[in-house]
Motif scaffolding. Structure first.
Motif, PDB file in Angstrom:
ATOM      1  N   GLY A  93       0.771  -1.234   0.000  1.00 47.38           N
ATOM      2  CA  GLY A  93       0.000   0.000   0.000  1.00 47.38           C
ATOM      3  C   GLY A  93       0.801   1.280   0.000  1.00 47.38           C
ATOM      4  N   PHE A  94       2.119   1.194  -0.104  1.00 48.59           N
ATOM      5  CA  PHE A  94       2.921   2.415  -0.183  1.00 48.59           C
ATOM      6  C   PHE A  94       2.598   3.128  -1.494  1.00 48.59           C
ATOM      7  N   ASN A  95       2.473   4.458  -1.428  1.00 46.06           N
ATOM      8  CA  ASN A  95       2.234   5.210  -2.660  1.00 46.06           C
ATOM      9  C   ASN A  95       3.567   5.382  -3.399  1.00 46.06           C
ATOM     10  N   LEU A  96       3.493   5.882  -4.624  1.00 43.28           N
ATOM     11  CA  LEU A  96       4.703   5.962  -5.441  1.00 43.28           C
ATOM     12  C   LEU A  96       5.748   6.908  -4.864  1.00 43.28           C
ATOM     13  N   GLU A  97       5.320   7.974  -4.228  1.00 39.30           N
ATOM     14  CA  GLU A  97       6.295   8.886  -3.631  1.00 39.30           C
ATOM     15  C   GLU A  97       7.033   8.200  -2.478  1.00 39.30           C
ATOM     16  N   GLU A  98       6.312   7.439  -1.676  1.00 39.73           N
ATOM     17  CA  GLU A  98       6.964   6.690  -0.591  1.00 39.73           C
ATOM     18  C   GLU A  98       7.925   5.652  -1.165  1.00 39.73           C
ATOM     19  N   VAL A  99       7.513   4.971  -2.226  1.00 38.32           N
ATOM     20  CA  VAL A  99       8.377   3.986  -2.873  1.00 38.32           C
ATOM     21  C   VAL A  99       9.635   4.669  -3.397  1.00 38.32           C
ATOM     22  N   ARG A 100       9.472   5.819  -4.020  1.00 35.96           N
ATOM     23  CA  ARG A 100      10.615   6.570  -4.544  1.00 35.96           C
ATOM     24  C   ARG A 100      11.582   6.914  -3.403  1.00 35.96           C
ATOM     25  N   GLN A 101      11.034   7.344  -2.276  1.00 37.62           N
ATOM     26  CA  GLN A 101      11.879   7.680  -1.122  1.00 37.62           C
ATOM     27  C   GLN A 101      12.610   6.446  -0.597  1.00 37.62           C
ATOM     28  N   LEU A 102      11.911   5.318  -0.524  1.00 29.26           N
ATOM     29  CA  LEU A 102      12.531   4.093  -0.024  1.00 29.26           C
ATOM     30  C   LEU A 102      13.650   3.614  -0.950  1.00 29.26           C
ATOM     31  N   ILE A 103      13.432   3.724  -2.249  1.00 30.23           N
ATOM     32  CA  ILE A 103      14.482   3.360  -3.206  1.00 30.23           C
ATOM     33  C   ILE A 103      15.688   4.273  -3.025  1.00 30.23           C
ATOM     34  N   HIS A 104      15.429   5.565  -2.870  1.00 30.67           N
ATOM     35  CA  HIS A 104      16.514   6.530  -2.669  1.00 30.67           C
ATOM     36  C   HIS A 104      17.308   6.189  -1.401  1.00 30.67           C
ATOM     37  N   LEU A 105      16.610   5.817  -0.348  1.00 28.13           N
ATOM     38  CA  LEU A 105      17.285   5.496   0.911  1.00 28.13           C
ATOM     39  C   LEU A 105      18.183   4.265   0.780  1.00 28.13           C
ATOM     40  N   GLN A 106      17.842   3.352  -0.121  1.00 25.43           N
ATOM     41  CA  GLN A 106      18.680   2.174  -0.353  1.00 25.43           C
ATOM     42  C   GLN A 106      20.004   2.556  -0.996  1.00 25.43           C
ATOM     43  N   ASP A 107      19.963   3.574  -1.839  1.00 27.41           N
ATOM     44  CA  ASP A 107      21.127   3.930  -2.642  1.00 27.41           C
ATOM     45  C   ASP A 107      21.954   5.083  -2.082  1.00 27.41           C
ATOM     46  N   CYS A 108      21.462   5.773  -1.076  1.00 28.75           N
ATOM     47  CA  CYS A 108      22.115   6.992  -0.602  1.00 28.75           C
ATOM     48  C   CYS A 108      22.693   6.785   0.794  1.00 28.75           C
ATOM     49  N   ASN A 109      23.957   7.141   0.958  1.00 27.53           N
ATOM     50  CA  ASN A 109      24.618   7.014   2.257  1.00 27.53           C
ATOM     51  C   ASN A 109      24.467   8.261   3.118  1.00 27.53           C
ATOM     52  N   LYS A 110      23.855   9.304   2.569  1.00 23.28           N
ATOM     53  CA  LYS A 110      23.746  10.574   3.290  1.00 23.28           C
ATOM     54  C   LYS A 110      22.573  10.590   4.267  1.00 23.28           C
ATOM     55  N   HIS A 111      21.710   9.592   4.177  1.00 18.07           N
ATOM     56  CA  HIS A 111      20.521   9.584   5.023  1.00 18.07           C
ATOM     57  C   HIS A 111      20.641   8.523   6.104  1.00 18.07           C
ATOM     58  N   SER A 112      19.941   8.758   7.193  1.00 18.71           N
ATOM     59  CA  SER A 112      19.901   7.796   8.279  1.00 18.71           C
ATOM     60  C   SER A 112      19.027   6.608   7.883  1.00 18.71           C
ATOM     61  N   PRO A 113      19.445   5.390   8.231  1.00 20.28           N
ATOM     62  CA  PRO A 113      18.614   4.221   7.948  1.00 20.28           C
ATOM     63  C   PRO A 113      17.262   4.312   8.653  1.00 20.28           C
ATOM     64  N   ASP A 114      17.209   5.135   9.679  1.00 21.81           N
ATOM     65  CA  ASP A 114      15.982   5.317  10.442  1.00 21.81           C
ATOM     66  C   ASP A 114      14.878   5.975   9.609  1.00 21.81           C
ATOM     67  N   GLU A 115      15.244   6.653   8.525  1.00 24.85           N
ATOM     68  CA  GLU A 115      14.242   7.333   7.702  1.00 24.85           C
ATOM     69  C   GLU A 115      13.274   6.345   7.047  1.00 24.85           C
ATOM     70  N   ALA A 116      13.758   5.174   6.686  1.00 25.31           N
ATOM     71  CA  ALA A 116      12.869   4.141   6.130  1.00 25.31           C
ATOM     72  C   ALA A 116      11.874   3.698   7.201  1.00 25.31           C
ATOM     73  N   HIS A 117      12.345   3.585   8.418  1.00 25.37           N
ATOM     74  CA  HIS A 117      11.471   3.218   9.531  1.00 25.37           C
ATOM     75  C   HIS A 117      10.387   4.272   9.737  1.00 25.37           C
ATOM     76  N   VAL A 118      10.746   5.531   9.636  1.00 27.20           N
ATOM     77  CA  VAL A 118       9.777   6.622   9.806  1.00 27.20           C
ATOM     78  C   VAL A 118       8.698   6.546   8.723  1.00 27.20           C
TER      79      VAL A 118
END
Length: 143
Positions: free
Chosen positions: A60-85
């Motif tokens: 049920g994740f919307n496309l913007e959430e999916v886009r953010q989750l994909i970005h979090l997989q590839d980016c080292n600048k963000h906290s892993p906690d952001e996916a949890h949020v």
């Protein structure tokens, strides 16, 4: 590394060809390489990404959430906690929808119960539905 045509990728993921094209155009999945005949050519990275997208969408994740989750997989600048949020907020939204649907089911059960207890000619369904209409609510009339 395996190479897939769009039809093969669609079969492997259960995703429609038009959806794969849309995800590519919307930068949800990486842009495919092109063959000499200008046909899209996908690889294992596309397959994995599309499976990830499909799984997220099934939750049920919307496309913007999916886009953010994909970005979090590839980016080292963000906290892993952001996916949890993101997942936690989505869970709260799902629980709120479940609560709303339960209230809706309870009301509909009452409507159906009132009607089934009486005679067919004295069915109170429309009366009950009308009793909850607020005259201040806007109503669109379809002609």
């Amino acid at each position: 590394m395996a190479i897939y045509g769009i039809g093969q990728l669609a079969k492997l993921t259960g995703c429609k060809i038009t959806t794969i094209r849309y995800y590519e155009e919307a930068s949800i999945i990486p842009v495919a390489q092109r063959s000499e005949g200008n046909q899209r050519r996908y690889n294992d990275e596309h397959l994995q990404c599309l499976r990830f997208v499909r799984h997220c969408r099934s939750l049920g994740f919307n496309l913007e959430e999916v886009r953010q989750l994909i970005h979090l997989q590839d980016c080292n600048k963000h906290s892993p906690d952001e996916a949890h949020v993101i997942a936690k907020k989505h869970l709260q939204d799902v629980l709120q929808k479940i609560n709303q649907l339960q209230l809706l089911a309870n009301e509909l059960q009452e409507v159906v119960k009132c009607c089934s207890e009486g005679e067919a000619q004295g069915c109170q369904t429309l009366s009950i539905l009308n009793s909850h209409v607020d005259l201040n609510d806007s109503v669109t009339v379809v002609k």
